[in-house]
Design a protein around this motif. Structure first.
Motif, PDB file in Angstrom:
ATOM      1  N   ALA A   9      18.426   7.784  60.783  1.00 40.75           N
ATOM      2  CA  ALA A   9      18.722   6.703  61.492  1.00 40.75           C
ATOM      3  C   ALA A   9      17.300   5.728  60.926  1.00 40.75           C
ATOM      4  CB  ALA A   9      18.808   6.354  62.898  1.00 40.75           C
ATOM      5  N   LEU A  10      16.088   6.695  61.404  1.00 44.45           N
ATOM      6  CA  LEU A  10      15.216   6.622  60.449  1.00 44.45           C
ATOM      7  C   LEU A  10      15.018   6.036  59.194  1.00 44.45           C
ATOM      8  CD1 LEU A  10      12.939   8.938  62.995  1.00 44.45           C
ATOM      9  CD2 LEU A  10      13.698   6.573  63.493  1.00 44.45           C
ATOM     10  N   THR A  11      15.615   6.341  58.045  1.00 48.12           N
ATOM     11  CA  THR A  11      15.523   6.183  56.539  1.00 48.12           C
ATOM     12  C   THR A  11      16.716   5.597  55.884  1.00 48.12           C
ATOM     13  OG1 THR A  11      16.075   8.672  56.278  1.00 48.12           O
ATOM     14  CG2 THR A  11      13.852   8.692  56.231  1.00 48.12           C
ATOM     15  N   ASP A  12      17.251   5.496  57.081  1.00 45.45           N
ATOM     16  CA  ASP A  12      18.334   4.280  56.443  1.00 45.45           C
ATOM     17  C   ASP A  12      18.130   2.996  56.139  1.00 45.45           C
ATOM     18  OD1 ASP A  12      18.736   3.212  58.796  1.00 45.45           O
ATOM     19  OD2 ASP A  12      19.859   3.837  59.401  1.00 45.45           O
ATOM     20  N   MET A  13      18.369   1.549  55.489  1.00 45.13           N
ATOM     21  CA  MET A  13      18.521   0.872  55.339  1.00 45.13           C
ATOM     22  C   MET A  13      17.719   0.091  56.559  1.00 45.13           C
ATOM     23  SD  MET A  13      17.887  -0.802  52.561  1.00 45.13           S
ATOM     24  CE  MET A  13      19.128  -0.510  51.509  1.00 45.13           C
ATOM     25  N   PHE A  14      18.230  -0.372  57.284  1.00 47.36           N
ATOM     26  CA  PHE A  14      17.376  -1.100  58.650  1.00 47.36           C
ATOM     27  C   PHE A  14      16.735   0.042  59.274  1.00 47.36           C
ATOM     28  CE2 PHE A  14      17.886  -1.920  63.271  1.00 47.36           C
ATOM     29  CZ  PHE A  14      18.181  -2.637  63.133  1.00 47.36           C
ATOM     30  N   GLY A  15      16.148   1.584  59.394  1.00 50.91           N
ATOM     31  CA  GLY A  15      14.903   1.871  59.566  1.00 50.91           C
ATOM     32  C   GLY A  15      14.084   1.211  58.507  1.00 50.91           C
ATOM     33  N   LYS A  54      21.142   1.009  66.799  1.00 46.29           N
ATOM     34  CA  LYS A  54      19.967   0.147  66.692  1.00 46.29           C
ATOM     35  C   LYS A  54      19.485  -0.447  67.866  1.00 46.29           C
ATOM     36  CE  LYS A  54      22.505  -0.070  62.933  1.00 46.29           C
ATOM     37  NZ  LYS A  54      22.226   0.858  61.583  1.00 46.29           N
ATOM     38  N   VAL A  55      20.060  -0.497  68.716  1.00 47.07           N
ATOM     39  CA  VAL A  55      18.200  -1.618  69.484  1.00 47.07           C
ATOM     40  C   VAL A  55      17.552  -0.282  69.983  1.00 47.07           C
ATOM     41  CG1 VAL A  55      18.610  -2.671  71.646  1.00 47.07           C
ATOM     42  CG2 VAL A  55      19.934  -2.938  71.309  1.00 47.07           C
ATOM     43  N   GLU A  56      17.846   1.022  70.095  1.00 49.76           N
ATOM     44  CA  GLU A  56      17.075   1.597  69.851  1.00 49.76           C
ATOM     45  C   GLU A  56      16.150   2.068  68.781  1.00 49.76           C
ATOM     46  OE1 GLU A  56      17.290   6.232  72.083  1.00 49.76           O
ATOM     47  OE2 GLU A  56      18.406   6.020  69.797  1.00 49.76           O
ATOM     48  N   LEU A  57      16.586   1.818  68.108  1.00 51.19           N
ATOM     49  CA  LEU A  57      16.188   2.371  66.342  1.00 51.19           C
ATOM     50  C   LEU A  57      15.172   0.298  66.636  1.00 51.19           C
ATOM     51  CD1 LEU A  57      15.262   3.538  63.956  1.00 51.19           C
ATOM     52  CD2 LEU A  57      17.164   1.936  63.130  1.00 51.19           C
ATOM     53  N   ALA A  58      15.428  -0.434  67.280  1.00 44.63           N
ATOM     54  CA  ALA A  58      14.878  -1.875  67.155  1.00 44.63           C
ATOM     55  C   ALA A  58      13.316  -1.431  68.124  1.00 44.63           C
ATOM     56  CB  ALA A  58      15.281  -2.876  66.726  1.00 44.63           C
ATOM     57  N   PHE A  59      13.584  -0.592  69.061  1.00 42.09           N
ATOM     58  CA  PHE A  59      12.831  -0.894  69.963  1.00 42.09           C
ATOM     59  C   PHE A  59      11.191   0.504  69.525  1.00 42.09           C
ATOM     60  CE2 PHE A  59      14.617  -2.649  73.504  1.00 42.09           C
ATOM     61  CZ  PHE A  59      13.940  -2.891  74.605  1.00 42.09           C
ATOM     62  N   VAL A  60      12.205   1.876  69.036  1.00 40.07           N
ATOM     63  CA  VAL A  60      11.552   2.675  68.258  1.00 40.07           C
ATOM     64  C   VAL A  60      10.116   2.435  67.298  1.00 40.07           C
ATOM     65  CG1 VAL A  60      11.106   4.845  67.025  1.00 40.07           C
ATOM     66  CG2 VAL A  60      12.544   4.555  69.486  1.00 40.07           C
ATOM     67  N   MET A  61      10.435   1.797  66.615  1.00 38.62           N
ATOM     68  CA  MET A  61      10.714   1.525  65.081  1.00 38.62           C
ATOM     69  C   MET A  61      10.114   0.581  64.947  1.00 38.62           C
ATOM     70  SD  MET A  61      11.295   3.833  63.227  1.00 38.62           S
ATOM     71  CE  MET A  61      10.328   3.806  62.034  1.00 38.62           C
ATOM     72  N   LEU A  62       9.637  -1.416  65.997  1.00 37.64           N
ATOM     73  CA  LEU A  62       9.530  -1.819  65.555  1.00 37.64           C
ATOM     74  C   LEU A  62       8.669  -2.764  67.322  1.00 37.64           C
ATOM     75  CD1 LEU A  62       9.269  -5.259  64.217  1.00 37.64           C
ATOM     76  CD2 LEU A  62      11.092  -5.128  64.437  1.00 37.64           C
TER      77      LEU A  62
END
Length: 272
Positions: free
Chosen positions: A23-29, A185-193
């Motif tokens: 998840a951290l290295t895909d296109m969205f990440g 996706k929401v978790e990734l947005a919180f963690v990465m942005l």
């Protein structure tokens, strides 16, 4: 493929994985990471315009200062992305834990390292490692030496944080943090942005104050200007007081002139 998805769904239902290891290295990440870097860079531009006009750094000095921080932040970020996939469990929570430790304990290590280098620069005469000082005119070799030194500080920070992460209680922290979020996706947005944006904005601002050069003569001049202003205020008050006293004397003398000289009582005289 379906069996692996079912395993992930079961793990999510039991509070396990929320985002997979890619998840951290895909296109969205990567999109979130580039967006975060752009916002952090914009924050440093805004900080330059917030500096006093007389003491504002030139664009070249500003670039020398901020590029060191950019290289260090990229080193830490890539290390966190790689380390998050090495732990067992949700990589998003492991990344967030590493990031929060880098922004707190790591900032303390950076401050001590920068102050140590500045101390050695004064005592040993190693001008190249005096952060924020590049010579006149600015020397690219001094900037390169400070970049390498700052990246080495980031490596020390990351090694220290990684060793600290080996303690057992972080497993319980990992199970608690971000537990209310069920959407990957929401978790990734919180963690990465979202969370890194506000923390990075504060951290970059503080670290830039550590890295930029502060001329002692300017600080002395500023303090002297303040003291002169205070002196001017005191002098203005004294002149104003003298003026009011003189005006009152004039008014009293005018009242005395209105009286007949023979009617003005003298001290010690007795009226009969």
């Amino acid at each position: 493929m379906n069996s692996s998805n079912e395993i992930i769904v079961v793990e999510r239902a039991h509070g396990g994985l929320h985002c997979d290891k890619d998840a951290l290295t895909d296109m969205f990440g990567w999109f979130l990471q580039v967006l975060l870097a752009s916002l952090a860079f914009t924050c440093l531009i805004a900080k330059r315009f917030c500096e006093p006009r007389l003491h504002r750094r030139s664009w070249l000095i500003w670039f020398y200062d901020t590029s060191k921080q950019g290289m260090g932040a990229m080193t830490i970020h890539l290390a966190n992305v790689w380390l998050a996939g090495q732990y067992q469990g949700d990589p998003c929570t492991w990344y967030l834990i590493n990031f929060l430790l880098d922004s707190s304990l790591g900032l303390l290590i950076i401050f001590v390292g920068i102050r140590t280098c500045q101390y050695l620069s004064r005592k040993k005469g190693w001008e190249a490692i005096n952060f924020g000082e590049y010579g006149k005119p600015p020397n690219v070799h001094a900037w390169l030496a400070q970049c390498c030194l700052y990246v080495c500080l980031m490596v020390i920070v990351k090694v220290s944080i990684t060793l600290f992460m080996q303690l057992d209680f972080w497993e319980n922290v990992k199970n608690f943090i971000l537990s209310p979020l069920d959407n990957p996706k929401v978790e990734l947005a919180f963690v990465m942005l979202i969370i890194p944006f506000f923390i990075n904005m504060l951290m970059f601002w503080v670290t830039d104050n550590f890295l930029m050069y502060k001329d002692p003569s300017k600080r002395r001049r500023d303090s002297s200007e303040v003291s002169l202003l205070e002196k001017a205020k005191v002098k203005y008050r004294s002149l104003r007081k003298k003026k009011s006293d003189s005006e009152s004397d004039i008014l009293l003398s005018a009242d005395d002139d209105l009286l007949d000289p023979e009617q003005v009582p003298t001290r010690g005289s007795i009226h009969t």
